[in-house]
Design a protein around this motif. Structure first.
Motif, PDB file in Angstrom:
ATOM      1  N   UNK A  31       0.786  -1.221   0.000  1.00  0.00           N
ATOM      2  CA  UNK A  31       0.000   0.000   0.000  1.00  0.00           C
ATOM      3  C   UNK A  31       0.819   1.273   0.000  1.00  0.00           C
ATOM      4  N   UNK A  32       2.123   1.173   0.235  1.00  0.00           N
ATOM      5  CA  UNK A  32       2.992   2.353   0.241  1.00  0.00           C
ATOM      6  C   UNK A  32       3.581   2.536  -1.150  1.00  0.00           C
ATOM      7  N   UNK A  33       3.332   3.713  -1.739  1.00  0.00           N
ATOM      8  CA  UNK A  33       3.858   4.017  -3.062  1.00  0.00           C
ATOM      9  C   UNK A  33       5.271   4.566  -2.967  1.00  0.00           C
ATOM     10  N   UNK A  34       5.503   5.419  -1.995  1.00  0.00           N
ATOM     11  CA  UNK A  34       6.821   6.020  -1.849  1.00  0.00           C
ATOM     12  C   UNK A  34       6.886   6.917  -0.640  1.00  0.00           C
ATOM     13  N   UNK A  35       7.996   7.623  -0.557  1.00  0.00           N
ATOM     14  CA  UNK A  35       8.242   8.529   0.557  1.00  0.00           C
ATOM     15  C   UNK A  35       8.242   9.963   0.037  1.00  0.00           C
ATOM     16  N   UNK A  36       7.961  10.891   0.933  1.00  0.00           N
ATOM     17  CA  UNK A  36       7.916  12.314   0.606  1.00  0.00           C
ATOM     18  C   UNK A  36       8.992  13.009   1.436  1.00  0.00           C
ATOM     19  N   UNK A  37       9.736  13.958   0.852  1.00  0.00           N
ATOM     20  CA  UNK A  37      10.765  14.658   1.625  1.00  0.00           C
ATOM     21  C   UNK A  37      10.181  15.311   2.879  1.00  0.00           C
ATOM     22  N   UNK A  38      10.916  15.208   3.981  1.00  0.00           N
ATOM     23  CA  UNK A  38      10.436  15.728   5.264  1.00  0.00           C
ATOM     24  C   UNK A  38      10.685  17.213   5.438  1.00  0.00           C
ATOM     25  N   UNK A  79      -6.856   2.119  -0.359  1.00  0.00           N
ATOM     26  CA  UNK A  79      -6.342   1.249   0.708  1.00  0.00           C
ATOM     27  C   UNK A  79      -6.797   1.763   2.067  1.00  0.00           C
ATOM     28  N   UNK A  80      -6.890   0.868   3.024  1.00  0.00           N
ATOM     29  CA  UNK A  80      -7.232   1.226   4.391  1.00  0.00           C
ATOM     30  C   UNK A  80      -6.017   1.873   5.045  1.00  0.00           C
ATOM     31  N   UNK A 110       2.770   9.982   8.744  1.00  0.00           N
ATOM     32  CA  UNK A 110       2.058  11.100   8.136  1.00  0.00           C
ATOM     33  C   UNK A 110       1.818  10.775   6.668  1.00  0.00           C
ATOM     34  N   UNK A 111       0.550  10.760   6.273  1.00  0.00           N
ATOM     35  CA  UNK A 111       0.183  10.491   4.890  1.00  0.00           C
ATOM     36  C   UNK A 111       0.200  11.826   4.158  1.00  0.00           C
TER      37      UNK A 111
END
Length: 116
Positions: A31-38, A79-80, A110-111
């Motif tokens: 369900x995780x597509x990727x990461x986002x810069x913090x 996705x849930x 954090x989504x």
């Protein structure tokens, strides 16, 4: 740098190592597509580099007694989100304890986006 003493000597673990360890686990979650810069520093670095670093969107704060992990992720539409967050939390707590012996006190997921 997280450091602690054992009967065999001193162990130093960098936040970079923990971020990469956690990044591998999080990106492998269903369900995780990727990461986002913090932050803006990571955003600029990701624009300049061809490949997205595995530690993008991960912040590790703490010491040898326990750490807090903050994650910024993008998930698949439909996705849930509660199930994804629970899965990520358990995976992160397990892998960090298994590989380093450090307890993860808190995981903040954090989504930051949803992709189809």
């Amino acid at each position: 740098m997280i450091a602690y003493e054992t009967r065999l000597g001193r162990i130093d673990i960098s936040e970079g190592y923990l971020s990469k360890l956690i990044g591998h686990e999080v990106t492998s979650c269903f369900g995780v597509v990727g990461m986002v810069p913090k932050d803006s520093k990571q955003a600029i670095f990701s624009k300049l580099s061809k490949d997205e670093p595995i530690d993008t969107g991960i912040r590790v704060i703490g010491n040898a007694e326990g750490v807090k992990v903050e994650l910024h992720i993008v998930v698949v539409y439909g996705m849930n989100i509660n199930a994804i967050a629970a899965s990520i939390t358990e995976k992160v707590k397990y892998i960090v304890k298994e590989k380093t012996g450090i307890t993860v006190d808190k995981v903040i997921v954090k989504i930051d986006g949803i992709k189809e």
